[in-house]
Scaffold this active site. Structure first.
Site, PDB file in Angstrom:
ATOM      1  N   GLU A 129       0.949  -1.212   0.142  1.00 37.22           N
ATOM      2  CA  GLU A 129      -0.120  -0.080   0.037  1.00 37.22           C
ATOM      3  C   GLU A 129       0.816   1.329  -0.078  1.00 37.22           C
ATOM      4  O   GLU A 129       1.677   1.294   0.770  1.00 37.22           O
ATOM      5  CB  GLU A 129      -0.758  -0.151   1.100  1.00 37.22           C
ATOM      6  CG  GLU A 129      -1.645   1.221   1.592  1.00 37.22           C
ATOM      7  CD  GLU A 129      -2.550   1.720   0.536  1.00 37.22           C
ATOM      8  OE1 GLU A 129      -3.468   0.912  -0.012  1.00 37.22           O
ATOM      9  OE2 GLU A 129      -2.654   2.994   0.295  1.00 37.22           O
TER      10      GLU A 129
ATOM     11  N   HIS B   6     -33.495  -8.798  21.977  1.00 34.79           N
ATOM     12  CA  HIS B   6     -32.384  -9.515  22.367  1.00 34.79           C
ATOM     13  C   HIS B   6     -32.662 -11.044  22.158  1.00 34.79           C
ATOM     14  O   HIS B   6     -33.556 -11.712  22.154  1.00 34.79           O
ATOM     15  CB  HIS B   6     -32.779  -9.398  23.876  1.00 34.79           C
ATOM     16  CG  HIS B   6     -31.826 -10.322  24.803  1.00 34.79           C
ATOM     17  ND1 HIS B   6     -30.529  -9.750  25.007  1.00 34.79           N
ATOM     18  CD2 HIS B   6     -31.753 -11.360  25.661  1.00 34.79           C
ATOM     19  CE1 HIS B   6     -29.794 -10.470  25.967  1.00 34.79           C
ATOM     20  NE2 HIS B   6     -30.525 -11.582  26.136  1.00 34.79           N
TER      21      HIS B   6
END
Ligand code: FAD
Ligand code: NAD
Length: 465
Positions: A206, A444
């Site tokens: 990179e 949940h």
């Protein structure tokens, strides 16, 4: 061939073009779409969908390998896992075929005429298409340019047998033993991680001093850790020079001037994409440019009356969902509806391991815009569902105005967090405040509870941390 006349002509059947044509057809607009390759464009054929298929297959394979190595806390065992990449690619191709046939079917159902061939403007209202059976001339009241983008090629690493673009990588039938990846952006990291999981020794080069420069380091840290755990070497601040004289290695130079020789069987170059602004007769028109992109206004109108442009050819972010939203809007405008670009945010999702989502402003962007902000961050390590999924890495972070708690941005990193992008986007699009998110019952046990908890945290009273 007899000339065709229509109210709307769309050039390019990628996400921008095909959505525009379907919506126009639904609205009764007499529509023709021209595509020189396959319906679905980059996204369905060589981009979003095939890459996500390979990423998923690589994940499953890596999990099986970990089980075989006895690295499975749940007690699942596996023996001698192996991957037949040719079969994986055939499975992936089956998905793209189903989707592209589906797009063709949807266009037909909406009454859109599909012309197969390369379109070229003769003037602002006339386009000639080279079809297999000769030239088809189409005259249209309105034209939408949706020609998309193509991979950037580096002059010292031209695409070929050894040096491949994402398209080449997504059609390999054998896992390369050593893969060098140039560019640690979206594609380099999504595919670099996938090939590392498939068994390649991956080295990423990179030019900048960080991975995924689009996201802040807090978001990319979990990805950097995963790269390290998979043995991927990441050379930051490093520039590629070309191939070695025997063609066996990628040559690069680090920021401190150290020469690197990276032995590689394949080199994947992913240094960005460029808009397709040539090959369709732009020279016959007078279209203003915005850098390398076509200039558009808030209705996707170009500088020429009756000519619109959508998708990657019009600028960043080059994302399928932006292209689709633009296409849908332009179809409605052409049909006579009053529309203009009013989106508050375009979500960005990077399908790395773990996945990253960003919608709206990051804390730094909000501060740079002069905002006083509150930030709430909740880790998946305190989320029950994440524990049951063995996915405790990562967090959800919410950024809101300090004065009235209007949510400016939501980011997160974690396994499967891409699916939370819808909730994040909806919150921003609806102008939610921290109290709206905190006051919504989140089921949940789900990872989405981390979203509600991040809002509670910003309000100063998180419950589960
Ligand atoms: P395109 O999809 O590029 O389509 C343009 C079409 O126009 C093409 O089919 C082309 O053949 C046709 N065309 C061009 N010129 C002519 C002509 N003269 N005549 C007729 N036809 C013509 N985006 C995401 O949002 N999420 C992702 O996960 C994602 N993953 C990606 C992974 C990879 C490997 C790549 C390469 C891209 C990915 N993208 C992703 C980006 C996404 O593919 C693009 O943003 C999207 O395809 C842009 O849509 P578009 O309609 O503008 O253009
Ligand atoms: P990118 O812009 O995401 O990343 C390119 C990277 O290459 C950057 O980090 C850049 O600094 C680096 N680079 C540039 N020149 C270099 C050089 N000479 N040597 C070494 N590094 C260099 O580009 P990409 O990964 O090719 O992807 C193209 C586009 O496709 C993306 O910007 C995005 O719009 C789209 N895409 C989106 C997704 C998604 O939404 N999940 C996935 C894949 C692609």
């Amino acid at each position: 061939m007899k000339e065709i006349t229509c109210k709307l002509l769309v050039i390019g059947a990628g996400p921008g073009g095909y959505v525009c044509a379907i919506r126009a057809g639904q609205l009764g607009v007499d529509t023709v779409i021209v595509e020189m390759a396959k319906p679905g464009g980059t996204c369905l054929n060589i981009g979003c969908i095939p890459s996500k298929a390979i990423i998923h297959a690589a994940d499953d394979f890596a999990k099986t390998v970990a089980m075989a190595a006895g690295k499975n806390a749940m007690g699942i065992k596996a023996d001698n896992p192996a991957i037949d990449l040719a079969k994986t690619m055939a499975w992936k191709d089956g998905i793209t075929v189903r989707l592209t046939l589906g797009v063709a079917g949807l266009l037909k159902k909406a009454g859109v005429k599909i012309v197969v061939g390369r379109a070229k403007f003769r003037d602002g209202k006339t386009v000639a298409v080279e079809t297999e059976t000769g030239e088809q001339v189409i005259r249209a009241e309105n034209v939408v340019i949706a020609t998309g983008s193509a991979p950037v090629e580096l002059p010292m690493l031209p695409f070929g047998e050894k040096v491949v673009s994402s398209t080449g990588a997504l059609s390999l039938t054998e896992v390369p033993a050593r893969l060098a990846v140039v560019g640690a952006g979206y594609i380099g990291l999504e595919l670099g991680l996938a090939f590392a999981k498939l068994g390649s020794k991956v080295t990423i080069v990179e030019a900048l001093d960080r991975i995924l420069p689009l996201y802040d380091t807090q978001l990319t840290q979990p990805v950097a850790r995963r790269l390290a755990a998979l043995g991927v070497e990441v050379l930051l601040g490093t520039k590629v020079k070309g191939l070695s004289s025997n063609g066996e290695a990628l040559l690069a130079e680090t920021g401190s001037g150290e020469e690197k020789r990276i032995a590689a069987d394949k080199i994947l170059v992913t240094v960005g994409r460029k808009p397709v602004t040539e090959g369709w007769g732009r020279e016959e028109l007078e279209l203003d440019m915005d850098g390398r992109f076509l200039r558009i206004d808030e209705q996707c109108r170009t500088s020429m009356r009756g000519i619109y442009a959508v998708g990657d050819v019009t600028g960043e972010p080059m994302l399928a969902h932006r292209a689709m939203a633009q296409g849908e809007m332009v179809a409605e405008i052409v049909s006579g509806k009053r529309r203009s670009w009013d989106k508050r945010a375009i979500p960005a999702v990077c399908f790395t391991d773990p996945e990253i989502v960003s919608v709206g402003m990051s804390p730094d962007e909000a501060r740079a815009a002069g905002r006083e902000i509150k930030i709430g961050q909740f880790p998946f390590s305190a989320n029950g569902r994440a524990m049951t999924l063995s996915a405790e890495e990562g967090f959800v972070r919410v950024v809101a105005r300090a004065d009235n708690h209007l949510v400016l941005g939501i980011q997160g990193v974690g396994a499967g967090i891409s699916e939370l992008s819808a909730a994040f986007s909806l919150a921003i699009e609806m102008g939610a405040r921290l109290e709206d998110i905190a006051g919504t019952i989140h089921a949940h046990p789900t990872q989405s509870e981390a979203f509600a908890e991040s809002a509670l945290k910003a309000l100063g009273h998180a419950l589960h941390i």
